[in-house]
Design a protein around this motif. Structure first.
Motif, mmCIF file in Angstrom:
data_model
loop_
_atom_site.group_PDB
_atom_site.id
_atom_site.type_symbol
_atom_site.label_atom_id
_atom_site.label_comp_id
_atom_site.label_asym_id
_atom_site.label_seq_id
_atom_site.Cartn_x
_atom_site.Cartn_y
_atom_site.Cartn_z
ATOM 1 N N HIS A 69 12.114 -6.619 24.278
ATOM 2 C CA HIS A 69 11.766 -7.956 23.792
ATOM 3 C C HIS A 69 12.282 -8.961 24.812
ATOM 4 O O HIS A 69 12.938 -8.585 25.781
ATOM 5 C CB HIS A 69 12.312 -8.223 22.386
ATOM 6 C CG HIS A 69 13.816 -8.153 22.264
ATOM 7 N ND1 HIS A 69 14.554 -7.043 22.612
ATOM 8 C CD2 HIS A 69 14.732 -9.067 21.838
ATOM 9 C CE1 HIS A 69 15.831 -7.275 22.391
ATOM 10 N NE2 HIS A 69 15.974 -8.496 21.931
ATOM 11 N N ASP A 73 19.439 -10.756 27.374
ATOM 12 C CA ASP A 73 20.287 -9.587 27.649
ATOM 13 C C ASP A 73 19.455 -8.321 27.879
ATOM 14 O O ASP A 73 20.000 -7.283 28.236
ATOM 15 C CB ASP A 73 21.323 -9.381 26.528
ATOM 16 C CG ASP A 73 20.726 -9.410 25.136
ATOM 17 O OD1 ASP A 73 19.704 -10.100 24.926
ATOM 18 O OD2 ASP A 73 21.288 -8.738 24.239
ATOM 19 N N HIS A 74 18.140 -8.435 27.686
ATOM 20 C CA HIS A 74 17.232 -7.286 27.904
ATOM 21 C C HIS A 74 16.262 -7.553 29.051
ATOM 22 O O HIS A 74 15.593 -6.632 29.502
ATOM 23 C CB HIS A 74 16.452 -6.981 26.618
ATOM 24 C CG HIS A 74 17.359 -6.685 25.470
ATOM 25 N ND1 HIS A 74 17.598 -5.407 25.023
ATOM 26 C CD2 HIS A 74 18.136 -7.508 24.711
ATOM 27 C CE1 HIS A 74 18.476 -5.456 24.029
ATOM 28 N NE2 HIS A 74 18.819 -6.712 23.812
ATOM 29 N N ASP A 200 16.288 -3.715 20.012
ATOM 30 C CA ASP A 200 17.233 -4.433 19.151
ATOM 31 C C ASP A 200 16.842 -4.320 17.677
ATOM 32 O O ASP A 200 17.388 -5.037 16.835
ATOM 33 C CB ASP A 200 17.323 -5.916 19.555
ATOM 34 C CG ASP A 200 18.509 -6.165 20.488
ATOM 35 O OD1 ASP A 200 19.248 -5.206 20.780
ATOM 36 O OD2 ASP A 200 18.695 -7.324 20.919
ATOM 37 N N HIS A 240 22.816 -1.791 21.872
ATOM 38 C CA HIS A 240 24.093 -2.513 21.855
ATOM 39 C C HIS A 240 25.224 -1.660 21.292
ATOM 40 O O HIS A 240 24.990 -0.724 20.547
ATOM 41 C CB HIS A 240 23.981 -3.795 21.033
ATOM 42 C CG HIS A 240 23.177 -4.855 21.724
ATOM 43 N ND1 HIS A 240 23.636 -5.566 22.804
ATOM 44 C CD2 HIS A 240 21.919 -5.303 21.505
ATOM 45 C CE1 HIS A 240 22.716 -6.410 23.213
ATOM 46 N NE2 HIS A 240 21.647 -6.270 22.445
HETATM 47 ZN ZN LIG Z 1 20.133 -7.610 22.517
#
Ligand SMILES: [Zn+2]
Ligand SMILES: [Zn+2]
Length: 299
Positions: A69, A73-74, A200, A240
């Motif tokens: 997505h 952080d991705h 996520d 995560h």
């Molecule tokens: Zn994330």
């Protein structure tokens, strides 16, 4: 004296033949998945260090880069690649600029994480001995100044739809659109090998449903859909926290957790998320779910 471990920013570990965890421990986990013809990098991490160099060290194969997505952080390492794919709905989201306070807020979180890490690691060294290299949180790379951290918008070169099959030769990955955490979330299913890459949507700590673009009902539907197909996989790899490799039963537990939360049957407490927004946390045995306590968190 603490025991010596590698201290590079990334930790790489092969968890199944052809499946490498490329972790930024304590921050985010990306996945390098190899087939006979090509390889796929599922997510590009924070962009604090160059994930492309790490991927190319693992394999000389042609790389298909896919974001689970659009969140920073991705997708933070997208800028190291000429091409990447994302779900159609994420195309505009990953290409729009982020507010500078998001990058700043995440670096402040990193500071708090490192402060908590010191005593945690010392206690582990003395008493518990649970930590492995993939679970060792690192100092930011030498020469990296947190004040310079930027979230760089990038433009995808390929758009994905639910049901697309990404063909790596002897390995095929099916795209499952699983909106809820964000509208563009996907998981990848490797049915022949019994593996789900959960993005996520599936996580082992707090599952973030408190964001401005989260949708709790959609999240419940997406996790119910995954639970319906849980017999198609045996392991789920997640993005995560320090438990990144879980049995498929976690997916059933999470779907049941969303059902309980929507039915008003979950145990709920107050907490804050990584950007210090107040949240309500629905607590379950192996995970929890954050929902907004007031203003939803903007990513
Ligand atoms: Zn994330
Ligand atoms: Zn996210």
């Amino acid at each position: 004296m603490l025991s010596p471990f590698r201290t590079t920013w990334f930790e790489v570990s092969e968890l199944e033949p052809g499946v490498h965890l490329v972790s930024e421990p304590g921050h985010v986990n990306s996945w390098l998945i190899q087939g006979s013809k090509s390889a796929l990098l599922f997510d590009t991490g924070l962009g604090v260090a160059n994930i492309r160099e790490v991927a190319e060290e693992i394999t000389p194969q042609k790389l298909l880069v896919v974001n689970s997505h659009y969140h920073f952080d991705h997708s933070g390492g997208n800028r190291y690649f000429e091409e990447f794919a994302i779900h159609r709905i994420g195309a505009d989201l990953v290409a729009r600029p982020s507010p500078p306070e998001l990058a700043r807020g995440y670096m402040e979180y990193t500071k708090r994480l490192l402060a908590a890490w010191g005593p945690y690691r010392q206690a582990d060294d003395l008493y518990f001995h649970l930590l492995t290299a993939e679970r060792m949180i690192r100092q930011l790379p030498t020469g990296f100044d947190p004040a310079d951290y930027r979230i760089v918008p990038t433009v995808p070169t390929r758009l994905l739809e639910d049901g697309d099959v990404l063909d790596l030769g002897d390995r095929k990955l099916k795209v499952l659109h699983t909106p809820g955490h964000s509208p563009d979330c996907i998981c990848l299913l490797d049915e022949a090998n019994g593996l789900l890459f959960g993005g996520d949507t599936i996580n082992t700590g707090p599952i973030y449903a408190q964001l401005a673009d989260s949708n709790l009902e959609q999240f419940a539907q997406s996790t119910a859909r995954l639970a319906d197909t849980a017999s198609d996989f045996r392991r789920v790899f997640v993005c995560h926290f320090l438990r990144f490799d879980e049995p498929s039963s976690l997916v059933n537990e999470i779907a049941a957790g969303f059902r309980a939360l929507l039915a008003g049957e979950a145990f709920i407490r107050d907490n804050v998320d990584c950007l210090n927004y107040p949240v309500r946390e629905a607590c379950f045995e192996h995970f929890s779910i954050f929902v907004p306590a007031g203003e939803p968190t903007k990513l």
